[in-house]
Enzyme design. Structure first.
Site, PDB file in Angstrom:
ATOM      1  N   THR A  92       5.081  -1.077  -0.805  1.00  0.00           N
ATOM      2  CA  THR A  92       4.281   0.001  -1.377  1.00  0.00           C
ATOM      3  C   THR A  92       3.072  -0.547  -2.113  1.00  0.00           C
ATOM      4  O   THR A  92       2.046   0.133  -2.228  1.00  0.00           O
ATOM      5  CB  THR A  92       5.146   0.855  -2.321  1.00  0.00           C
ATOM      6  OG1 THR A  92       6.332   1.251  -1.621  1.00  0.00           O
ATOM      7  CG2 THR A  92       4.418   2.092  -2.792  1.00  0.00           C
ATOM      8  N   TYR A 105      16.111  -7.494   0.732  1.00  0.00           N
ATOM      9  CA  TYR A 105      15.471  -6.238   1.145  1.00  0.00           C
ATOM     10  C   TYR A 105      15.759  -6.018   2.620  1.00  0.00           C
ATOM     11  O   TYR A 105      15.312  -6.790   3.470  1.00  0.00           O
ATOM     12  CB  TYR A 105      13.971  -6.310   0.871  1.00  0.00           C
ATOM     13  CG  TYR A 105      13.192  -5.052   1.178  1.00  0.00           C
ATOM     14  CD1 TYR A 105      13.802  -3.823   1.415  1.00  0.00           C
ATOM     15  CD2 TYR A 105      11.796  -5.091   1.215  1.00  0.00           C
ATOM     16  CE1 TYR A 105      13.067  -2.688   1.686  1.00  0.00           C
ATOM     17  CE2 TYR A 105      11.043  -3.964   1.479  1.00  0.00           C
ATOM     18  CZ  TYR A 105      11.682  -2.765   1.716  1.00  0.00           C
ATOM     19  OH  TYR A 105      10.936  -1.639   1.991  1.00  0.00           O
ATOM     20  N   LYS A 118      18.207  -4.198  -1.782  1.00  0.00           N
ATOM     21  CA  LYS A 118      17.510  -2.928  -1.582  1.00  0.00           C
ATOM     22  C   LYS A 118      17.816  -2.507  -0.155  1.00  0.00           C
ATOM     23  O   LYS A 118      17.342  -3.119   0.796  1.00  0.00           O
ATOM     24  CB  LYS A 118      16.005  -3.092  -1.799  1.00  0.00           C
ATOM     25  CG  LYS A 118      15.209  -1.819  -1.526  1.00  0.00           C
ATOM     26  CD  LYS A 118      13.705  -2.056  -1.633  1.00  0.00           C
ATOM     27  CE  LYS A 118      12.929  -0.796  -1.277  1.00  0.00           C
ATOM     28  NZ  LYS A 118      11.457  -1.032  -1.299  1.00  0.00           N
ATOM     29  N   VAL A 165      15.133   1.665  -5.605  1.00  0.00           N
ATOM     30  CA  VAL A 165      13.792   1.097  -5.630  1.00  0.00           C
ATOM     31  C   VAL A 165      12.916   2.140  -4.960  1.00  0.00           C
ATOM     32  O   VAL A 165      13.020   2.375  -3.758  1.00  0.00           O
ATOM     33  CB  VAL A 165      13.719  -0.259  -4.913  1.00  0.00           C
ATOM     34  CG1 VAL A 165      12.300  -0.819  -4.989  1.00  0.00           C
ATOM     35  CG2 VAL A 165      14.707  -1.246  -5.532  1.00  0.00           C
TER      36      VAL A 165
END
Length: 291
Positions: free
Chosen positions: A44, A132, A160, A202
């Site tokens: 992001t 992740y 995540k 997250v």
């Protein structure tokens, strides 16, 4: 470790660099609005289009501004193990609380190679690692069996999980939920993952609704499960509108519409289609975020 909402923070840009004045304002705004942790230089945050020096400076700057008021997580993973180690070491040196390491992308490896990648990074640093998993972007999936193995690495403390597969998350929780914290990587699955023993989210949504995203988690942890679910559903359409085009295009657009000075997207990301912009604006208006 933290429990609750970690914002996957956007990076405010100027035409030729990072807008550090605006970044400082965003960091302070999130702390004021009860964000539980802050991730910089992630997906992001457009980490893939930032230079190495920009990433280093954003990590260092964020750590200094936040000053241990909440954990700062540095997105340091790449599809190059050596480069991931270099940036992770730097994040540790400047005081980041944790690093986020994505699975290798494009040059997809085997599960054996995946383990070797994370193991090499684990052995090179001495701060916590959040894995992740986002197969839709990387083409690679951390399977529950692989996570069970990775959970034995001394610095791997969290994941995540953005596969979108709740059956997979349930299996992960069964195999190693007592050894690794599971965070939702999807804003539409916060409560479902909390119900499987998850530690939080997250979040992209937290960029525009920090306190509300915190509250979804906080109410769940306080045993107010119905209230938590109701908040999840209240903001579901808004959360989904942030993925009407590739993240972070909609959320950065939304923040600029909300009068944050977040600046442009970096190519190859580009401005939203007009038809999608209308949908985003409608959702922002419905939640009182713009007039």
């Amino acid at each position: 470790m933290f429990k609750g909402s970690c914002v996957a923070l956007i990076t405010p840009f100027t035409e030729d660099g990072v807008n550090y004045e605006e970044l400082r304002k965003l960091l302070e705004w999130h702390i004021k609005n009860h964000t539980d942790a802050i991730l910089v230089c992630g997906t992001t945050g457009e980490g893939s289009t930032m230079t190495l020096e920009e990433k280093k400076e954003v990590i260092k700057f964020s750590v200094e501004v936040v000053n241990k008021r909440v954990p700062v997580i540095a997105g340091t993973g790449t599809n190059n193990t050596k480069a991931s180690i270099e940036l992770s070491k730097y994040a540790e040196e400047v005081g980041a609380d944790m690093v986020l390491i994505i699975t290798p992308y494009y040059n997809k490896t085997s599960q054996k190679g995946l383990y070797a990648h994370f193991n090499a990074i684990n052995d090179a640093i001495n701060i916590p690692i959040m894995l992740y998993n986002v197969p839709s972007r990387t083409g690679m999936n951390i399977t529950p069996l692989m996570l069970d193995k990775l959970a034995d690495l001394n610095n791997v403390v969290a994941i995540k999980e953005a596969s979108g597969d709740l059956s997979q998350v349930a299996k992960m929780a069964e195999l190693c939920g007592d050894r690794i914290a599971i965070y939702s990587g999807n804003d539409d699955q916060i409560v479902p993952i909390l119900s499987l023993g998850g530690a939080g989210v997250v979040s992209v949504l937290a960029n525009i609704l920090p306190e509300e995203t915190h509250n979804i988690c906080e109410k769940y942890f306080l045993g107010e499960v119905i209230e938590s679910r109701n908040l999840q559903l209240k903001y579901l359409s808004l959360a989904n509108s942030l993925f009407i085009e590739t993240n972070p295009i909609p959320v950065k657009t939304a923040m600029n519409l909300m009068n944050f000075n977040c600046g442009p997207l970096r190519l190859p990301l580009c401005e939203m289609e007009d038809s999608n912009l209308v949908i985003l604006e409608e959702n922002l208006k419905a939640n009182g975020l713009i007039k």
